[in-house]
Design an enzyme around this catalytic site. Structure first.
Site, PDB file in Angstrom:
ATOM      1  N   GLU A  33       0.875  -1.160   0.000  1.00 55.14           N
ATOM      2  CA  GLU A  33       0.000   0.000   0.000  1.00 55.14           C
ATOM      3  C   GLU A  33       0.923   1.224   0.000  1.00 55.14           C
ATOM      4  O   GLU A  33       1.790   1.328   0.876  1.00 55.14           O
ATOM      5  CB  GLU A  33      -0.884  -0.013   1.250  1.00 55.14           C
ATOM      6  CG  GLU A  33      -1.945   1.044   1.173  1.00 55.14           C
ATOM      7  CD  GLU A  33      -2.803   1.147   2.437  1.00 55.14           C
ATOM      8  OE1 GLU A  33      -2.715   0.253   3.309  1.00 55.14           O
ATOM      9  OE2 GLU A  33      -3.539   2.137   2.529  1.00 55.14           O
ATOM     10  N   ARG A 258       4.893 -12.656   9.989  1.00 50.64           N
ATOM     11  CA  ARG A 258       5.676 -11.433   9.829  1.00 50.64           C
ATOM     12  C   ARG A 258       7.005 -11.567  10.538  1.00 50.64           C
ATOM     13  O   ARG A 258       7.104 -12.256  11.547  1.00 50.64           O
ATOM     14  CB  ARG A 258       4.959 -10.259  10.503  1.00 50.64           C
ATOM     15  CG  ARG A 258       3.855  -9.707   9.703  1.00 50.64           C
ATOM     16  CD  ARG A 258       3.166  -8.581  10.471  1.00 50.64           C
ATOM     17  NE  ARG A 258       2.083  -8.114   9.645  1.00 50.64           N
ATOM     18  CZ  ARG A 258       2.117  -6.967   8.957  1.00 50.64           C
ATOM     19  NH1 ARG A 258       3.111  -6.121   9.075  1.00 50.64           N
ATOM     20  NH2 ARG A 258       1.115  -6.634   8.185  1.00 50.64           N
ATOM     21  N   LYS A 268       4.191   0.834   9.763  1.00 49.34           N
ATOM     22  CA  LYS A 268       4.325   2.075   9.018  1.00 49.34           C
ATOM     23  C   LYS A 268       3.764   3.253   9.804  1.00 49.34           C
ATOM     24  O   LYS A 268       4.278   4.353   9.712  1.00 49.34           O
ATOM     25  CB  LYS A 268       3.614   1.951   7.667  1.00 49.34           C
ATOM     26  CG  LYS A 268       4.510   1.355   6.606  1.00 49.34           C
ATOM     27  CD  LYS A 268       3.840   1.339   5.254  1.00 49.34           C
ATOM     28  CE  LYS A 268       2.913   0.179   5.116  1.00 49.34           C
ATOM     29  NZ  LYS A 268       2.400  -0.052   3.781  1.00 49.34           N
TER      30      LYS A 268
END
Ligand code: ATP
Ligand code: MG
Length: 553
Positions: A33, A258, A268
């Site tokens: 994204e 992850r 982020k």
């Protein structure tokens, strides 16, 4: 690219799919994204997707998942492309989810026509209330039984901009009692009168990620849609969308864990906060775990790739010791980086018995571990700089560096002996007077006597001034998860001493060093010429990694 030796369950799934004939080719994608810069966690996903496609002669797309116009920006799109390339990968297709908005809209219309989607007037809060909990079933919206015709018209009006933000949504009609909350009539379109970085003002309704993603994958013919573990509960809805939207191609979602690193943050949102509140000097600050930060710090794509491949692929999230990454950086730079000498905290030394005004050139190997790199020439004269910490007036036992009356070797040069200590009015040591022994020149095979210490130095009259930026971990020891505890946020763990800026000197042959040139400063560590602050006449070195660590693989 070979990553066969470490465990990778996704690779096994692909091998199986190819062997059983379920698939005859492989297409993966990396779908960031564009709402921030890439970090080392993203690099894990990049490497996984590209390596797998490479191994099975497939394709990998770079696809910007830009369905949320509020947070996305073209700056991020450009940085992401740059970082993927720098990591060593070249995408087959470059796509934007927003290019598929029309197609997504049509698929949503198809759902309405099949009686599988409806326009809901409940507010966001009401929708949340109606959704139920893990232990209680949800409640059906009073708008759930609108006719197909009414839904078609309302949805068209949504697109035409007839309603304000949040006034209406489009929801999939599945099952408000499903044990999987993601199947309780999830919202698939919402109204947002916001310009989009790609489509401008064309749209005022935007698809939600969970609806958009499977359609994007299917449009591109992705075979294995690899994502992180928090999407596991979304998989049934992912499959529902592919099925009910009658997508020709049937991608398979596979989740993996992850990676996180110690002493940093990886989300982020938090990285953005560090940038926006000025805790760091940008997304590419060398203390950041971003790809651009690691690059500026001097990490190499080779080291990052080896590290991430070595980790393998797990089903659960995991935290890796940052020192393991550092280990691979040292391993990679060991043979590549020229050796040089630099003084970070200078102390002047005058060699009283060396002829005044005379400068001699000495030979020094560029990299003892890689002799092919050859030799360099370094000047030596009556005045040199040494490191302040290489002298002690009153040393403890076993201190083998300079102290009054002691003799040490100057790397690549001579033995010197400390004869006199000069101090300023406050008693600080400002200069040493030493003598040298011409018999002891390096490389001449002198065996007359031994000294216990070897120190580095830089000739003073030709030395090039340089700025050294030394880094410590950005986040002090504390789990990211402690956030909510006792009102503390991760900002309470930001290390106030994570950057130290010092001014010293380097060898004259360094004056033409270019941004991103990498060196090993003898006894200090690996350094990278900083691309942001280095100018024609001001050299700045970022500490990449120190030479030693207690970490064992
Ligand atoms: P963040 O939580 O940092 O905002 P994100 O998942 O929202 O990350 P995306 O841009 O959606 O960021 O991520 C692109 C891809 O990278 C996704 O497939 C995502 O699963 C993967 N990814 C993100 N962070 C990690 C990580 N720490 N480890 C492995 N893969 C990751
Ligand atoms: Mg995401």
């Amino acid at each position: 690219m070979d990553n066969n030796n470490v465990s990778n369950f996704i690779r096994n799934i692909i091998i199986d799919d190819l062997e059983t004939g379920k698939r005859d080719h492989v297409v993966t994608r990396f779908p960031p994204e564009p709402n921030g810069y890439l970090h080392i966690g993203h690099a894990k996903s990049i490497i996984l997707n590209f390596d797998l496609a490479d191994e099975f002669k497939g394709r990998t797309n770079l696809r910007f998942d830009d369905t949320n116009p509020l947070k996305e920006d073209i700056e991020f799109v450009n940085s992401i492309k740059e970082d993927v390339k720098w990591l060593g990968y070249d995408w087959d297709g470059l796509f934007f989810a927003s290019d598929y908005f029309e197609e997504m809209y049509n698929r949503a219309v198809l759902l309405i026509k099949k009686g599988l989607a409806y326009v809901d007037d409940l507010s966001a809060d009401e929708i949340r209330e109606y959704r139920g909990t893990l232990t209680e079933p949800g409640k059906e919206s009073p708008y759930r039984d609108r006719t197909i015709e009414e839904n078609l018209e309302l949805f068209e009006n949504m697109r035409a901009g007839k309603y304000g933000n949040g006034e209406k949504v489009l929801r999939a009609k599945i099952d408000m009692k499903s044990p999987n909350i993601n199947l309780r009539d999830p919202v698939i379109y919402r109204i947002s009168h916001t310009a989009h970085h790609n489509t401008g003002d064309k749209w005022c309704i935007y698809p939600l990620y969970a609806f958009a993603h499977p359609i994007e994958d299917a449009i591109e013919g992705v075979t294995h849609s690899i994502c992180t573990i928090e999407f596991e509960d979304q998989r049934p809805f992912y499959n529902w969308v592919v099925e009910q939207c009658e997508m020709e191609s049937k991608p398979q979602q596979i989740e993996f864990g992850r990676i996180n690193l110690t002493n940093t943050v990886m989300s982020k949102r938090k990285l953005k906060q560090l940038v926006e509140e000025g805790h760091v000097d940008g997304w590419d600050d060398p203390r950041m775990p971003t790809i651009s930060g690691l690059r500026r710090k001097g990490y190499t794509p080779e080291a990052i790739r080896t590290f991430l491949r070595e980790l393998g692929v797990a089903k659960n999230n995991g935290t890796v010791d940052t020192q393991m990454l550092e280990h691979f950086v040292r391993e990679d730079l060991k043979l590549k980086a020229p050796r040089t000498m630099g003084i970070i905290n200078p102390l002047k030394v005058v060699i009283t018995n060396y002829p005044e005004g005379h400068v001699e050139m000495l030979d020094a190997e560029i990299n003892p571990e890689n002799p092919e790199m050859g030799t360099r020439q370094i000047p030596f004269s009556r005045e040199i700089y040494i490191e302040q910490e290489d002298f002690m007036e009153n040393p403890p036992k076993k201190y083998f560096r300079l102290f009054p009356g002691n003799e040490v070797r100057l790397k690549h040069a001579y033995f010197i002996k400390c004869e006199e200590v000069i101090k300023d009015e406050e008693g600080n040591v400002v200069e040493l007077r030493c003598t040298y022994d011409p018999e002891t020149k390096s490389g001449t095979g002198f065996t007359g006597r031994k000294v216990k210490g070897t120190i580095h130095w830089v000739e003073a009259t030709q030395a090039v001034p340089a700025e050294f930026r030394l880094y410590e971990p950005l986040i002090l020891d504390a789990e990211e998860n402690e956030d909510e505890e006792e009102d503390k946020t991760f900002l309470d763990y930001v290390n106030p001493n994570s950057l130290e800026v010092l001014n010293g000197f380097v060898e004259p042959n360094m004056k033409d060093a270019k941004p991103h040139d990498k060196f090993q400063f003898f006894r200090h560590g690996y350094f990278n010429v900083d691309p942001k602050h280095t100018t024609e006449d001001h050299l700045v070195f970022n500490l990449t990694v120190s030479l030693k660590s207690s970490f064992k693989l």
